[in-house]
Design a protein around this motif. Structure first.
Motif, mmCIF file in Angstrom:
data_model
loop_
_atom_site.group_PDB
_atom_site.id
_atom_site.type_symbol
_atom_site.label_atom_id
_atom_site.label_comp_id
_atom_site.label_asym_id
_atom_site.label_seq_id
_atom_site.Cartn_x
_atom_site.Cartn_y
_atom_site.Cartn_z
ATOM 1 N N SER A 52 0.857 -1.177 0.000
ATOM 2 C CA SER A 52 0.000 0.000 0.000
ATOM 3 C C SER A 52 0.896 1.230 0.000
ATOM 4 O O SER A 52 2.097 1.135 0.280
ATOM 5 N N ILE A 53 0.311 2.383 -0.315
ATOM 6 C CA ILE A 53 1.066 3.635 -0.362
ATOM 7 C C ILE A 53 0.409 4.625 0.589
ATOM 8 O O ILE A 53 -0.820 4.784 0.590
ATOM 9 N N HIS A 54 1.232 5.296 1.393
ATOM 10 C CA HIS A 54 0.746 6.297 2.341
ATOM 11 C C HIS A 54 1.384 7.639 1.976
ATOM 12 O O HIS A 54 2.612 7.762 1.996
ATOM 13 N N ILE A 55 0.560 8.607 1.643
ATOM 14 C CA ILE A 55 1.071 9.888 1.136
ATOM 15 C C ILE A 55 0.863 10.993 2.157
ATOM 16 O O ILE A 55 -0.270 11.323 2.526
ATOM 17 N N PHE A 56 1.975 11.584 2.606
ATOM 18 C CA PHE A 56 1.950 12.686 3.558
ATOM 19 C C PHE A 56 2.294 14.022 2.897
ATOM 20 O O PHE A 56 1.993 15.077 3.445
ATOM 21 N N LYS A 74 -3.761 -2.237 -5.326
ATOM 22 C CA LYS A 74 -2.930 -1.555 -4.336
ATOM 23 C C LYS A 74 -3.621 -0.274 -3.852
ATOM 24 O O LYS A 74 -3.839 0.651 -4.640
ATOM 25 N N PRO A 75 -3.981 -0.181 -2.575
ATOM 26 C CA PRO A 75 -4.639 1.027 -2.076
ATOM 27 C C PRO A 75 -3.657 2.154 -1.775
ATOM 28 O O PRO A 75 -2.475 1.910 -1.503
ATOM 29 N N SER A 88 -8.874 7.534 1.328
ATOM 30 C CA SER A 88 -8.185 6.457 0.626
ATOM 31 C C SER A 88 -8.700 6.314 -0.794
ATOM 32 O O SER A 88 -9.856 6.644 -1.085
ATOM 33 N N PHE A 89 -7.829 5.822 -1.656
ATOM 34 C CA PHE A 89 -8.246 5.323 -2.961
ATOM 35 C C PHE A 89 -8.166 3.808 -2.860
ATOM 36 O O PHE A 89 -7.086 3.228 -2.727
ATOM 37 N N LEU A 90 -9.340 3.174 -2.849
ATOM 38 C CA LEU A 90 -9.394 1.718 -2.785
ATOM 39 C C LEU A 90 -9.790 1.185 -4.154
ATOM 40 O O LEU A 90 -10.890 1.477 -4.639
ATOM 41 N N PRO A 91 -8.931 0.435 -4.813
ATOM 42 C CA PRO A 91 -9.296 -0.153 -6.104
ATOM 43 C C PRO A 91 -10.550 -1.005 -5.976
ATOM 44 O O PRO A 91 -10.878 -1.488 -4.883
ATOM 45 N N ARG A 92 -11.234 -1.187 -7.069
ATOM 46 C CA ARG A 92 -12.410 -2.049 -7.052
ATOM 47 C C ARG A 92 -12.017 -3.418 -6.518
ATOM 48 O O ARG A 92 -11.084 -4.048 -6.993
#
Length: 339
Positions: A52-56, A74-75, A88-92
């Motif tokens: 997963s990716i966490h963007i600050f 990958k969220p 969050s961006f959660l893929p389908r």
């Protein structure tokens, strides 16, 4: 039980979360994720290495990149200027189950079934609060209060009553923090919006990271993260993540805080302080996340599976236990650390 970081657990979980603090751009480049900071420096990440990716930071991205993440499931989790979860961006989801969704809703609508699950989450949370208190001297008075609320867990008729027991137990638990950390950082009471001192800032940031970590694990299962039992399902939040996080906050987040404070790992510059608020600075967030990830990757021998699993895997196993309960295969019992 002694816990270690083992090769077995690394083979089990080949990918890991990535935390991005610098501003810049993030894009798809062939079959890799390319991160470019403001200085033009680039780093390529194979998509298989990313959990997963966490963007600050302030990061630009396009639909091509989001489609790429969606294809690979990958969220991305986004955090605001102060480091708190924004969305969050959660893929389908590829793990869709109409049957399970119906069961989730059924257990929410049935008051008795909902109360059982809600009380189970609180039971797991209080167990781990008491586990932490037992590790430190001079916490007997706080333990007594927590245990008195624990004894009431099945004397309820409503979710509100249950949350009242949990709230009073947690208040007594937080009052012990000054004893556990030997007064190195003072916390008179739990304050969230905004946190007003370093300990409140650490708790708020840690709980925010626990929420997004649990959400990532829920996403890998067939559970719908918007249908919950202890917390009310609401728009604009994944409330099942809040439910499951209750069990893991005192098991994962709080021990990290105790370790870092008692070992003097924070400095003044790790906090942004003003008259009415206190937040972790970028340096403070990076320090916390390093320890947080190490905790999540720590492994232990699972007494039922008879193999080593990480703390992160325990979160997903909790999701699977909930699924079995909803499908009528096995009664849900919250995780209670045995090691």
């Amino acid at each position: 039980m002694h816990t270690t970081n083992s090769a077995l657990d690394r083979r089990e979980i080949l990918s890991r979360p990535y935390y991005i603090f610098s501003s810049g751009r993030i894009m798809r480049r062939e079959n890799t994720i390319c991160i470019e900071n403001e200085k033009g420096e680039k780093k390529a990440l194979p998509i298989e290495d990313v959990d997963s990716i966490h963007i600050f930071g302030e990061v630009e991205m396009n639909t091509k990149f989001l489609n790429f993440l969606s294809q690979h499931g990958k969220p991305i989790h986004f955090y605001n200027y102060y480091g708190f979860y924004s969305g969050s961006f959660l893929p389908r989801s590829k793990n869709v189950s109409g049957d399970l969704l119906v069961r989730q809703v059924e257990y929410y609508l049935d008051n008795e079934k909902r109360l059982y699950l809600a009380s189970s989450f609180v039971e797991g949370a209080i167990f781990h609060m008491l586990r932490n208190l037992r590790n430190y001297p001079d916490t007997e008075e706080h333990m007594a209060t927590v245990m008195s609320e624990q004894a009431k867990l099945y004397e309820y008729g409503t979710i509100a009553e249950l949350m009242g027991y949990e709230g009073r137990a947690r208040e007594a638990y937080y009052q012990a923090f000054n004893v556990i950390m030997d007064g190195k950082f003072e916390m008179r009471k739990r304050e969230r919006k905004p946190p007003t001192n370093p300990i409140n800032a650490l708790i708020s940031f840690g709980n925010s990271m626990m929420y997004s970590t649990v959400l990532s694990e829920i996403y890998k299962t067939e559970l719908n993260p918007t249908i919950s039992y202890l917390h009310e399902p609401r728009e604009k939040r994944f409330s099942l993540s809040l439910d499951i996080s209750e069990i893991f906050k005192p098991l994962i987040v709080d021990p990290v805080i105790f370790k870092m404070v008692n070992n003097n790992m924070f400095k003044e510059e790790d906090f942004d302080k003003e008259v009415d608020f206190c937040y972790l600075s970028e340096s403070g967030r990076k320090k916390f996340l390093k320890e947080f990830e190490e905790k999540l990757e720590t492994t232990l021998k699972h007494r039922r599976l008879k193999r080593s699993v990480s703390y992160r895997t325990l979160i997903r196993l909790e999701c699977y236990k909930l699924i079995k309960h909803l499908l009528g295969d096995e009664l849900y019992k919250p995780l209670k650390a045995w090691w």
